[in-house]
Design a protein around this motif. Sequence first.
Motif, PDB file in Angstrom:
ATOM      1  N   TRP A   9       0.828  -1.202   0.000  1.00  0.00           N
ATOM      2  CA  TRP A   9       0.000   0.000   0.000  1.00  0.00           C
ATOM      3  C   TRP A   9       0.871   1.264   0.000  1.00  0.00           C
ATOM      4  O   TRP A   9       0.572   2.239  -0.683  1.00  0.00           O
ATOM      5  CB  TRP A   9      -0.927   0.018   1.216  1.00  0.00           C
ATOM      6  CG  TRP A   9      -2.112  -0.868   1.084  1.00  0.00           C
ATOM      7  CD1 TRP A   9      -2.360  -2.022   1.776  1.00  0.00           C
ATOM      8  CD2 TRP A   9      -3.224  -0.696   0.212  1.00  0.00           C
ATOM      9  NE1 TRP A   9      -3.553  -2.562   1.384  1.00  0.00           N
ATOM     10  CE2 TRP A   9      -4.109  -1.771   0.433  1.00  0.00           C
ATOM     11  CE3 TRP A   9      -3.561   0.272  -0.729  1.00  0.00           C
ATOM     12  CZ2 TRP A   9      -5.308  -1.902  -0.273  1.00  0.00           C
ATOM     13  CZ3 TRP A   9      -4.750   0.135  -1.434  1.00  0.00           C
ATOM     14  CH2 TRP A   9      -5.610  -0.937  -1.194  1.00  0.00           C
ATOM     15  N   ASP A  12       2.430   1.876  -3.408  1.00  0.00           N
ATOM     16  CA  ASP A  12       1.413   2.398  -4.316  1.00  0.00           C
ATOM     17  C   ASP A  12       1.137   3.876  -4.034  1.00  0.00           C
ATOM     18  O   ASP A  12       1.088   4.698  -4.955  1.00  0.00           O
ATOM     19  CB  ASP A  12       0.128   1.576  -4.180  1.00  0.00           C
ATOM     20  CG  ASP A  12      -0.961   2.073  -5.112  1.00  0.00           C
ATOM     21  OD1 ASP A  12      -0.737   2.047  -6.342  1.00  0.00           O
ATOM     22  OD2 ASP A  12      -2.027   2.487  -4.608  1.00  0.00           O
ATOM     23  N   ALA A  13       0.972   4.227  -2.768  1.00  0.00           N
ATOM     24  CA  ALA A  13       0.697   5.617  -2.402  1.00  0.00           C
ATOM     25  C   ALA A  13       1.867   6.521  -2.754  1.00  0.00           C
ATOM     26  O   ALA A  13       1.678   7.642  -3.241  1.00  0.00           O
ATOM     27  CB  ALA A  13       0.377   5.715  -0.902  1.00  0.00           C
ATOM     28  N   ARG A  16       1.893   7.095  -6.510  1.00  0.00           N
ATOM     29  CA  ARG A  16       0.853   8.053  -6.892  1.00  0.00           C
ATOM     30  C   ARG A  16       1.254   9.473  -6.523  1.00  0.00           C
ATOM     31  O   ARG A  16       1.034  10.411  -7.287  1.00  0.00           O
ATOM     32  CB  ARG A  16      -0.491   7.679  -6.261  1.00  0.00           C
ATOM     33  CG  ARG A  16      -1.139   6.506  -6.980  1.00  0.00           C
ATOM     34  CD  ARG A  16      -2.525   6.180  -6.471  1.00  0.00           C
ATOM     35  NE  ARG A  16      -2.405   5.456  -5.208  1.00  0.00           N
ATOM     36  CZ  ARG A  16      -3.035   5.772  -4.094  1.00  0.00           C
ATOM     37  NH1 ARG A  16      -3.850   6.790  -4.056  1.00  0.00           N
ATOM     38  NH2 ARG A  16      -2.868   5.051  -3.004  1.00  0.00           N
ATOM     39  N   HIS A  17       1.876   9.643  -5.360  1.00  0.00           N
ATOM     40  CA  HIS A  17       2.350  10.959  -4.950  1.00  0.00           C
ATOM     41  C   HIS A  17       3.388  11.486  -5.937  1.00  0.00           C
ATOM     42  O   HIS A  17       3.316  12.632  -6.371  1.00  0.00           O
ATOM     43  CB  HIS A  17       2.939  10.909  -3.543  1.00  0.00           C
ATOM     44  CG  HIS A  17       3.723  12.123  -3.193  1.00  0.00           C
ATOM     45  ND1 HIS A  17       3.137  13.359  -3.025  1.00  0.00           N
ATOM     46  CD2 HIS A  17       5.051  12.310  -3.018  1.00  0.00           C
ATOM     47  CE1 HIS A  17       4.073  14.247  -2.745  1.00  0.00           C
ATOM     48  NE2 HIS A  17       5.248  13.631  -2.739  1.00  0.00           N
ATOM     49  N   ASP A  20       1.655  12.419  -9.214  1.00  0.00           N
ATOM     50  CA  ASP A  20       0.883  13.657  -9.068  1.00  0.00           C
ATOM     51  C   ASP A  20       1.795  14.877  -9.031  1.00  0.00           C
ATOM     52  O   ASP A  20       1.494  15.897  -9.639  1.00  0.00           O
ATOM     53  CB  ASP A  20       0.029  13.613  -7.795  1.00  0.00           C
ATOM     54  CG  ASP A  20      -1.085  12.575  -7.864  1.00  0.00           C
ATOM     55  OD1 ASP A  20      -1.360  12.053  -8.964  1.00  0.00           O
ATOM     56  OD2 ASP A  20      -1.658  12.275  -6.801  1.00  0.00           O
ATOM     57  N   ALA A  39       2.240  12.866   2.786  1.00  0.00           N
ATOM     58  CA  ALA A  39       1.801  12.616   1.412  1.00  0.00           C
ATOM     59  C   ALA A  39       1.344  11.178   1.239  1.00  0.00           C
ATOM     60  O   ALA A  39       0.308  10.909   0.624  1.00  0.00           O
ATOM     61  CB  ALA A  39       2.935  12.934   0.437  1.00  0.00           C
ATOM     62  N   VAL A  40       2.097  10.247   1.785  1.00  0.00           N
ATOM     63  CA  VAL A  40       1.736   8.837   1.668  1.00  0.00           C
ATOM     64  C   VAL A  40       0.488   8.543   2.497  1.00  0.00           C
ATOM     65  O   VAL A  40      -0.443   7.898   2.025  1.00  0.00           O
ATOM     66  CB  VAL A  40       2.918   7.928   2.088  1.00  0.00           C
ATOM     67  CG1 VAL A  40       2.485   6.481   2.236  1.00  0.00           C
ATOM     68  CG2 VAL A  40       4.049   8.050   1.073  1.00  0.00           C
ATOM     69  N   TRP A  41       0.462   9.043   3.723  1.00  0.00           N
ATOM     70  CA  TRP A  41      -0.690   8.807   4.609  1.00  0.00           C
ATOM     71  C   TRP A  41      -1.980   9.276   3.949  1.00  0.00           C
ATOM     72  O   TRP A  41      -2.999   8.577   3.968  1.00  0.00           O
ATOM     73  CB  TRP A  41      -0.471   9.534   5.934  1.00  0.00           C
ATOM     74  CG  TRP A  41      -1.578   9.328   6.915  1.00  0.00           C
ATOM     75  CD1 TRP A  41      -2.609  10.193   7.181  1.00  0.00           C
ATOM     76  CD2 TRP A  41      -1.775   8.198   7.767  1.00  0.00           C
ATOM     77  NE1 TRP A  41      -3.423   9.659   8.147  1.00  0.00           N
ATOM     78  CE2 TRP A  41      -2.938   8.434   8.524  1.00  0.00           C
ATOM     79  CE3 TRP A  41      -1.083   7.019   7.958  1.00  0.00           C
ATOM     80  CZ2 TRP A  41      -3.416   7.527   9.449  1.00  0.00           C
ATOM     81  CZ3 TRP A  41      -1.558   6.111   8.889  1.00  0.00           C
ATOM     82  CH2 TRP A  41      -2.716   6.371   9.618  1.00  0.00           C
ATOM     83  N   GLY A  42      -1.957  10.439   3.338  1.00  0.00           N
ATOM     84  CA  GLY A  42      -3.147  10.995   2.705  1.00  0.00           C
ATOM     85  C   GLY A  42      -3.623  10.215   1.495  1.00  0.00           C
ATOM     86  O   GLY A  42      -4.767  10.343   1.072  1.00  0.00           O
ATOM     87  N   ARG A  43      -2.758   9.402   0.912  1.00  0.00           N
ATOM     88  CA  ARG A  43      -3.123   8.627  -0.268  1.00  0.00           C
ATOM     89  C   ARG A  43      -3.468   7.171   0.056  1.00  0.00           C
ATOM     90  O   ARG A  43      -3.810   6.408  -0.836  1.00  0.00           O
ATOM     91  CB  ARG A  43      -2.003   8.690  -1.297  1.00  0.00           C
ATOM     92  CG  ARG A  43      -1.962  10.048  -1.989  1.00  0.00           C
ATOM     93  CD  ARG A  43      -0.753  10.201  -2.864  1.00  0.00           C
ATOM     94  NE  ARG A  43      -0.803  11.442  -3.621  1.00  0.00           N
ATOM     95  CZ  ARG A  43      -0.521  12.636  -3.138  1.00  0.00           C
ATOM     96  NH1 ARG A  43      -0.173  12.772  -1.882  1.00  0.00           N
ATOM     97  NH2 ARG A  43      -0.588  13.710  -3.895  1.00  0.00           N
ATOM     98  N   ARG A  49      -5.736   3.203   6.803  1.00  0.00           N
ATOM     99  CA  ARG A  49      -5.404   4.184   7.854  1.00  0.00           C
ATOM    100  C   ARG A  49      -6.050   3.821   9.185  1.00  0.00           C
ATOM    101  O   ARG A  49      -5.529   4.160  10.239  1.00  0.00           O
ATOM    102  CB  ARG A  49      -5.824   5.587   7.426  1.00  0.00           C
ATOM    103  CG  ARG A  49      -4.901   6.149   6.352  1.00  0.00           C
ATOM    104  CD  ARG A  49      -5.254   7.551   6.016  1.00  0.00           C
ATOM    105  NE  ARG A  49      -6.456   7.523   5.179  1.00  0.00           N
ATOM    106  CZ  ARG A  49      -7.115   8.585   4.781  1.00  0.00           C
ATOM    107  NH1 ARG A  49      -6.719   9.790   5.159  1.00  0.00           N
ATOM    108  NH2 ARG A  49      -8.165   8.485   4.020  1.00  0.00           N
TER     109      ARG A  49
END
Length: 88
Positions: A9, A12-13, A16-17, A20, A39-43, A49
């Motif tokens: 996970w 992947d996050a 994506r960060h 973006d 940044a990772v936590w938010g994605r 979470r």
Amino acid sequence: MNRTELRGWIEDALARHDRDARERDESAAAPTVAEIVDAVWGRLPLQVRREVSRAQVQAGLTVLTAQRGAAVSRDVPPGAHALPDGSD
């Protein structure tokens, strides 16, 4: 959630960060650990979470960073420069 699943996970996050940020033409020359964790936590999906802590995410990022560093160092022949342009 086991560590391997969490690292998946996180990877992947993080991907994506990075994507973006490139799409927005953003470049953080030296992001802080807190910025990367945020940044990772938010994605991460909400369910992930709810099951893990930010400290676990930070630990997972640390492991991934160490693994990538080890992989890069194995790919560079002795005496060769790690950067493609030959600079250090």
